[in-house]
Design a protein around this motif. Structure first.
Motif, PDB file in Angstrom:
ATOM      1  N   UNK A 186       0.813  -1.216   0.000  1.00 29.79           N
ATOM      2  CA  UNK A 186       0.000   0.000   0.000  1.00 29.79           C
ATOM      3  C   UNK A 186       0.847   1.267   0.000  1.00 29.79           C
ATOM      4  N   UNK A 187       2.173   1.127   0.077  1.00 22.78           N
ATOM      5  CA  UNK A 187       3.060   2.286   0.071  1.00 22.78           C
ATOM      6  C   UNK A 187       3.345   2.716  -1.372  1.00 22.78           C
ATOM      7  N   UNK A 188       4.040   3.830  -1.535  1.00 22.20           N
ATOM      8  CA  UNK A 188       4.359   4.343  -2.871  1.00 22.20           C
ATOM      9  C   UNK A 188       5.875   4.457  -3.023  1.00 22.20           C
ATOM     10  N   UNK A 189       6.543   3.381  -3.438  1.00 21.27           N
ATOM     11  CA  UNK A 189       8.012   3.402  -3.515  1.00 21.27           C
ATOM     12  C   UNK A 189       8.564   4.190  -4.700  1.00 21.27           C
ATOM     13  N   UNK A 228       6.553  -9.213 -16.591  1.00 20.15           N
ATOM     14  CA  UNK A 228       7.013  -7.949 -16.018  1.00 20.15           C
ATOM     15  C   UNK A 228       8.053  -8.182 -14.927  1.00 20.15           C
ATOM     16  N   UNK A 229       7.824  -9.171 -14.092  1.00 16.51           N
ATOM     17  CA  UNK A 229       8.788  -9.478 -13.034  1.00 16.51           C
ATOM     18  C   UNK A 229      10.089 -10.020 -13.612  1.00 16.51           C
ATOM     19  N   UNK A 233       3.342  -3.236  -7.568  1.00 14.30           N
ATOM     20  CA  UNK A 233       3.148  -2.117  -6.646  1.00 14.30           C
ATOM     21  C   UNK A 233       4.207  -1.031  -6.800  1.00 14.30           C
ATOM     22  N   UNK A 234       5.184  -1.224  -7.689  1.00 12.73           N
ATOM     23  CA  UNK A 234       6.172  -0.187  -7.943  1.00 12.73           C
ATOM     24  C   UNK A 234       7.533  -0.412  -7.324  1.00 12.73           C
ATOM     25  N   UNK A 238      14.358  -1.255  -3.630  1.00 18.58           N
ATOM     26  CA  UNK A 238      14.653  -2.603  -4.134  1.00 18.58           C
ATOM     27  C   UNK A 238      14.460  -3.606  -3.006  1.00 18.58           C
ATOM     28  N   UNK A 239      13.498  -4.484  -3.167  1.00 17.19           N
ATOM     29  CA  UNK A 239      13.260  -5.565  -2.208  1.00 17.19           C
ATOM     30  C   UNK A 239      13.902  -6.827  -2.763  1.00 17.19           C
TER      31      UNK A 239
END
Length: 354
Positions: A195-198, A272-273, A237-238, A203-204
């Protein structure tokens, strides 16, 4: 593991300086029923560290205890491997209990989460540090265009985000910095982060290994299939999402187990991933002191990790005597691993291998 089981905080140890800061008060408010114990230093708490008897309560302490302190030393350490810099930590320790984790060496026989309440000082320092770097003019293995800061060297940020808003503050900060990005490795799927906006500046790195091994050595973590499934959602989610193949542990039939995992990755990830995918490959490093600690609470894991016939001693840059796979054998292991990746997930470039 469900968050409600991972953290059942019943006692909070807190430095007086941290207790008056907004972030310290936020942490206390999240567990209003917890006993609050004032301590002079987050480093020296006899009930938690330095007591060998605590080995028997290893997991319980991680579940029930939380420490809140103030980060005294603020420095971004040059790295050049996974990241350009190691950021000042906003937490150390972990509620999970991976048996190969090096962090417990610093705190004796238990290692619950310590969260730092002076987040404004840390974010202010980082913003100034990034500004001093200017533009990144030459690509390197960390990133082509951005200065990469690892924010989770001594903790798991996905779990830290359940304790306070420190991680969210860092994601927000780096989202506003066009020349830098943050990075952290994780073994826990915290879907609140979706729900955040990175803004593409975070980078996770989801750590993966064959499920059979993970069930023994990745204690209290999210299942491998859950971590892998989360990659697509975090990309959407970005976030930039990479993989950590870490640690690679040599066991009978290890190549076949990794081949199966690579096939699973190829089947699960979206185009995409896959397009943005990269990985780090890190073979197991172990430690005599940690080996002895683990024998006190999880000896079965040490049958996998402690393999003297395959390992040799080497002193680390921190002065620890570690054991690693012998140099000659490790070169062959790494060649085998690269070949497996090339056959099954050729689109996944290796950023760093050790």
């Amino acid at each position: 593991m469900e968050a409600s089981k991972l953290l059942q905080v019943s006692r909070i140890y807190i430095e007086p300086e941290a207790a008056v800061l907004p972030r310290g008060r936020q942490v206390l408010a999240r567990w209003p029923e917890a006993e609050v114990v004032e301590v002079a230093s987050h480093w020296r708490i006899p009930e938690l560290s330095g007591d060998e008897a605590n080995v028997r309560r290893w997991v319980r302490i991680k579940t029930e205890a939380l420490v809140v302190g103030v980060k005294k030393s603020l420095a971004a350490k040059p790295n050049g491997r996974s990241a350009d810099f190691i950021a000042p930590s906003t937490a150390n320790g972990c509620a999970m209990a991976c048996v190969y984790c090096y962090v417990p060496r610093h705190k004796g026989y238990s290692n619950p989460i310590t969260v730092f309440a002076n987040i404004e000082q840390i974010t202010g320092y980082l913003e100034r540090h990034v500004a001093r770097q200017g533009m990144k003019l030459e690509p390197n293995q960390c990133d082509d265009t951005a200065w990469v800061y690892d924010i989770g060297e001594n903790s798991d940020c996905s779990v830290d985000a359940m304790v306070s808003d420190n991680v969210r503050d860092l994601v927000d900060l780096f989202g506003s910095l066009p020349t830098a990005k943050l990075s952290f490795a994780t073994k826990y799927v915290n879907r609140d982060l979706l729900d955040w906006d990175p803004r593409g500046r975070s980078r996770v790195r989801f750590s993966l290994m064959p499920e059979r091994l993970a069930r023994v050595v990745d204690v209290r973590t999210s299942p491998i299939a859950e971590r892998l499934a989360a990659v697509n959602d975090f990309v959407e989610a970005g976030y930039e999402v990479h993989l950590n193949f870490s640690p690679v542990i040599v066991t009978p039939g290890w190549q076949e187990e990794w081949r199966s995992l690579f096939a699973q990755i190829d089947a699960v990830l979206t185009p995409q991933a896959k397009e943005q995918l990269a990985a780090e490959v890190i073979f197991l490093t172990h430690n005599q002191q940690l080996h002895e600690v683990n024998l006190g609470w999880h000896p079965r894991a040490e049958e996998i990790l402690w393999r003297p016939e395959l390992q040799e001693q080497k002193r680390s840059s921190n002065g620890f005597i570690n054991v690693r796979y012998t140099a000659a054998e490790k070169r062959g292991y790494l060649d085998d691993f690269r070949a497996l990746m090339g056959r099954h997930i050729p689109y996944c470039r290796i950023r760093y291998a050790f």
